[in-house]
Design an enzyme around this catalytic site. Structure first.
Site, mmCIF file in Angstrom:
data_model
loop_
_atom_site.group_PDB
_atom_site.id
_atom_site.type_symbol
_atom_site.label_atom_id
_atom_site.label_comp_id
_atom_site.label_asym_id
_atom_site.label_seq_id
_atom_site.Cartn_x
_atom_site.Cartn_y
_atom_site.Cartn_z
ATOM 1 C CG HIS A 198 35.536 127.657 6.690
ATOM 2 N ND1 HIS A 198 36.098 127.908 5.464
ATOM 3 C CD2 HIS A 198 35.350 128.870 7.273
ATOM 4 C CE1 HIS A 198 36.228 129.215 5.297
ATOM 5 N NE2 HIS A 198 35.783 129.820 6.386
ATOM 6 C CB SER B 62 37.740 132.509 5.122
ATOM 7 O OG SER B 62 36.353 132.369 5.029
ATOM 8 C CG ASP C 89 35.549 124.971 3.917
ATOM 9 O OD1 ASP C 89 34.484 125.612 4.033
ATOM 10 O OD2 ASP C 89 36.640 125.519 3.654
#
Length: 408
Positions: free
Chosen positions: A378, A191, A348
């Protein structure tokens, strides 16, 4: 008694309303994800309420809530020695596997955690367990970076922390002290950590040194651009757990030290309209009409505004900084990037950031392994152990470690 039953039914109905979120049947364990997302939303709502009354910044509250039950001391175990120390003034946690063979040099992995540049940490249980698994599974010394977080630090401080640790780590005497083979070092992150890992790799190229010491980069659902909040994945997954589009836009604005009043502006892509010359020059580098396969594009259409809001760029010039949005790097820089692994998840908002970067790297001649999970969401990789176990979390983690072991 009747009143108690009424209150119970009302509470149950309200809880069900709060928890229930329509999710695709193909997503991993949807009901468990609904409950997890409801907990996250409760924490966010509580932190926003505290912030609203002026007690403390909402990100401090959210960080406290998410980390209160999740911090681990540097406890070594039978297979991995764990040490907290400092590299170039920045806290790190080192995971050193117990040597299987005497005098054998190990591999090295720099890991940068996610959390919107505001949450998470090397000492959190989820990342501690992930790094222990990597250290043991790859027989690699893992250095997990505890970079500064929002709201105390904004761009480029997080990037600078990651870069300083990387350069310090790559020094020959440091690698030798840790018994690491200098030709077998990877940089990785998930991320926001994937953003920092990518940006650091590119910066090493621009600096003209040390990049030859990075053999691999491994990016886990990375966030790579702030210019287009209407890619197919942003449109398809705008209300998806664990990272809705609105929340991602807020993290971006806070990271770049911009005002939340621009959230609706950036969500409409008014910050990259046709009347903003800088955006026109960069648009081809993230033209998802040419970078994404038709199956991913589906029925979605590009959102490009004819007239925008130029004051956003004036107040937040970092929007066009390649260190913040490494997806817009020039092709000449991408040609020198190391062999790359990019993991993406179907559900995501950041899916297309990773897929577009994979395509740009491939077009530049870089060897890329794409690992896409049709049932993934995610953040799923950190949910791979009890009590927050998802099957897709375990599968993503196992694939990631397997790739590192086979390629590093």
């Amino acid at each position: 008694m009747k009143c108690a039953w009424v209150l119970l039914v009302a509470f149950a109905s309200l809880s069900a309303y709060y928890v229930y979120l329509p999710l695709p049947s193909t997503i991993s364990e949807p009901w468990k994800l609904m409950v997890l997302d409801a907990v996250f939303r409760c924490a966010q709502d509580l932190s926003n309420l505290v912030h609203y009354f002026g007690f403390v910044h909402h990100l401090r509250v959210l960080s406290f809530i998410t980390g209160f039950f999740d911090k681990l001391d540097a406890e070594s175990c039978e297979n991995v020695k764990v040490t907290d120390t400092v590299f170039d003034g920045i806290p790190i946690r080192i995971f050193d596997p117990v040597e299987k063979w005497d005098k054998t040099l190990k591999r090295g992995v720099l890991y940068i955690h996610g959390g919107g540049w505001a949450l998470g940490g090397a000492r959190m249980r989820s990342y501690d367990q992930l790094c222990r698994a990597v250290a043991e599974g790859v027989n690699a010394v893992v250095v997990s970076i505890e970079y500064r977080l929002l709201p105390d630090a904004h761009f480029p401080e997080q990037f600078n922390d990651a870069l300083h640790v990387t350069k310090y780590f790559l020094q020959p005497h440091v690698l030798a002290e840790l018994s690491i083979d200098s030709s077998r070092v990877a940089i990785s992150g998930d991320s926001a950590g994937g953003n920092l890992a990518t940006a650091v790799c590119q910066q090493l190229i621009r600096d003209g040194n040390a990049i030859n010491k990075i053999k691999l980069q491994a990016l886990i659902y990375p966030v790579l651009q702030v210019l287009d909040f209407n890619t197919p994945s942003y449109q398809q997954n705008m209300d998806m757990p664990i990272l809705p589009r609105f929340v991602m836009a807020k993290y971006w604005l806070h990271y770049l030290n911009g005002s939340y009043k621009y959230v609706d502006t950036v969500l409409a892509n008014n910050h990259t309209s046709f009347d903003i010359s800088q955006a026109v020059a960069l648009r081809e580098r993230l033209n998802w009409s040419s970078l994404l396969p038709s199956g991913i594009q589906k029925h979605y259409k590009p959102v490009v505004q004819p007239m925008g809001t130029p004051e956003v760029i004036q107040e937040i010039p970092a929007i066009f900084d390649v260190r913040a949005s490494p997806l817009i790097a020039e092709k000449e820089s991408l040609k020198l990037m190391p062999k790359t692994y990019i993991l993406t998840c179907e559900f995501d908002v950041l899916r297309d950031d990773g897929l577009m970067y994979a395509k740009r790297l491939e077009d530049a001649g870089v060897e890329v392994t794409r690992d896409h999970f049709e049932d993934g969401f995610h953040g799923c990789m950190i949910f791979a152990t009890w009590p927050l176990y998802f099957s897709v979390g375990a599968r993503t983690r196992d694939n990631y470690i397997k790739w590192l072991d086979e390629n590093l």
